[in-house]
Motif scaffolding. Structure first.
Motif, mmCIF file in Angstrom:
data_model
loop_
_atom_site.group_PDB
_atom_site.id
_atom_site.type_symbol
_atom_site.label_atom_id
_atom_site.label_comp_id
_atom_site.label_asym_id
_atom_site.label_seq_id
_atom_site.Cartn_x
_atom_site.Cartn_y
_atom_site.Cartn_z
ATOM 1 N N PRO A 110 3.396 -30.351 -27.261
ATOM 2 C CA PRO A 110 3.978 -32.298 -27.905
ATOM 3 C C PRO A 110 4.037 -32.350 -29.366
ATOM 4 C CG PRO A 110 1.845 -31.948 -27.651
ATOM 5 C CD PRO A 110 2.166 -30.497 -27.023
ATOM 6 N N ASN A 111 4.828 -33.111 -29.515
ATOM 7 C CA ASN A 111 5.289 -33.753 -30.382
ATOM 8 C C ASN A 111 6.304 -34.821 -30.716
ATOM 9 O OD1 ASN A 111 8.748 -33.090 -30.772
ATOM 10 N ND2 ASN A 111 8.153 -31.757 -29.663
ATOM 11 N N LEU A 112 6.836 -36.045 -30.943
ATOM 12 C CA LEU A 112 6.792 -37.048 -31.658
ATOM 13 C C LEU A 112 7.808 -37.388 -32.731
ATOM 14 C CD1 LEU A 112 7.081 -39.177 -29.259
ATOM 15 C CD2 LEU A 112 5.291 -40.881 -31.040
ATOM 16 N N CYS A 113 7.650 -36.908 -33.981
ATOM 17 C CA CYS A 113 8.354 -37.111 -34.829
ATOM 18 C C CYS A 113 8.516 -36.314 -35.757
ATOM 19 C CB CYS A 113 7.034 -37.866 -36.177
ATOM 20 S SG CYS A 113 5.744 -36.474 -36.284
ATOM 21 N N ALA A 114 8.743 -34.738 -34.997
ATOM 22 C CA ALA A 114 9.684 -33.958 -36.142
ATOM 23 C C ALA A 114 10.977 -34.145 -35.489
ATOM 24 C CB ALA A 114 9.134 -32.981 -35.045
ATOM 25 N N MET A 115 12.013 -34.292 -36.527
ATOM 26 C CA MET A 115 13.386 -33.848 -36.558
ATOM 27 C C MET A 115 13.595 -31.992 -36.967
ATOM 28 S SD MET A 115 14.214 -36.581 -35.741
ATOM 29 C CE MET A 115 15.769 -36.746 -36.404
ATOM 30 N N GLY A 145 3.217 -37.418 -39.024
ATOM 31 C CA GLY A 145 2.531 -38.265 -39.292
ATOM 32 C C GLY A 145 2.333 -38.672 -37.044
ATOM 33 N N CYS A 146 2.553 -38.122 -36.738
ATOM 34 C CA CYS A 146 2.103 -38.371 -35.126
ATOM 35 C C CYS A 146 0.741 -37.735 -34.979
ATOM 36 C CB CYS A 146 3.489 -38.155 -33.998
ATOM 37 S SG CYS A 146 4.077 -36.644 -33.729
ATOM 38 N N ARG A 147 0.468 -35.922 -35.487
ATOM 39 C CA ARG A 147 -0.024 -35.472 -35.492
ATOM 40 C C ARG A 147 -0.961 -34.864 -33.423
ATOM 41 N NH1 ARG A 147 0.194 -34.346 -40.182
ATOM 42 N NH2 ARG A 147 -2.327 -33.764 -39.965
#
Ligand code: FES
Length: 226
Positions: A38-43, A52-54
């Motif tokens: 899972p990831n939310l902040c990666a580009m 940031g989202c950890r």
């Protein structure tokens, strides 16, 4: 096998042997091989991970503590585990922290059923409600001044993707403002979006993983950078 052999590494993720390019980030290597982290902040295009989202914690053999996959370059012989009890616990806490300052109103949200928080919750078996943490009250004014999109800071998860694409686009109309619990995304001098130097490319709307930046014609879609 693509690329120079000297640039290649072989690592093991969840028991699968995988070839990759030296220096590639573990998150993208795993996702490219259909191993979900899972990831939310990666580009993908960003040189430096925001971190940031950890949500993207994994464990690596020989490391004392879990690491974030978005910041970890792959190494030859690395043995990675993406689904250990420790990792799940860290992700659960990180997810709940995100929820604690996210205005949960899924039924009326334009991003309902297209929201990354919903997708991660479904995949990881998390509930979309606070279990252990208290809600951080936020009642910030919505900015609907722009003719093409609106910004609801109460739904923002501070992933930073909108800031990144706006800067990459050479505009820089928005940035992080304030600190700690007061952190938010803002225009320079906190002017309404319509007065900011936004050129209406709507890239920020496209990358927003939740219902914070939403096009007024309903065209809210996450996906850029994943
Ligand atoms: S994706 Fe790694 S910290 Fe957000």
């Amino acid at each position: 096998m693509k690329g120079n052999v000297a640039d290649r590494v072989v690592l093991t993720i969840d028991g699968r042997e995988i070839g990759a390019k030296q220096g590639d980030r573990l998150l993208w290597v795993a996702l490219d091989h259909d191993i979900n982290i899972p990831n939310l902040c990666a580009m993908r295009e960003a040189d430096l991970p925001f971190g940031g989202c950890r949500l993207c914690f994994v464990e690596i053999d020989g490391r004392r503590a879990p690491v974030t996959a978005c910041s970890q370059p792959v190494e030859n012989g690395m043995v990675v585990y993406t689904d250990t009890p420790k990792v799940k616990q860290l992700r659960r806490t990180a997810f709940e922290l995100l929820l604690s300052h996210h205005h949960l109103d899924c039924a009326r949200c334009p991003k309902n059923k297209k929201c990354e928080l919903q997708r991660i919750a479904a995949h990881q078996g998390f509930k979309l409600k606070l279990q252990r943490l208290r809600r951080i009250p936020r009642d910030l004014p919505m900015d609907s001044s722009h003719p093409l999109f609106s910004y609801d800071p109460n739904k923002c998860v501070l992933c930073g993707k909108c800031v990144w694409v706006c800067q990459r686009h050479g505009v820089g109309a928005i940035d992080f403002a304030s600190r700690g619990l007061e952190t938010r995304i803002s225009t320079f001098d906190n002017v309404p979006l319509v007065q900011a130097k936004c050129d209406s490319c709507l890239e920020c709307v496209q990358v927003c993983p939740v219902g914070s930046l939403v096009a007024k014609d309903g065209q809210a879609c996450a996906g850029v950078g994943r």
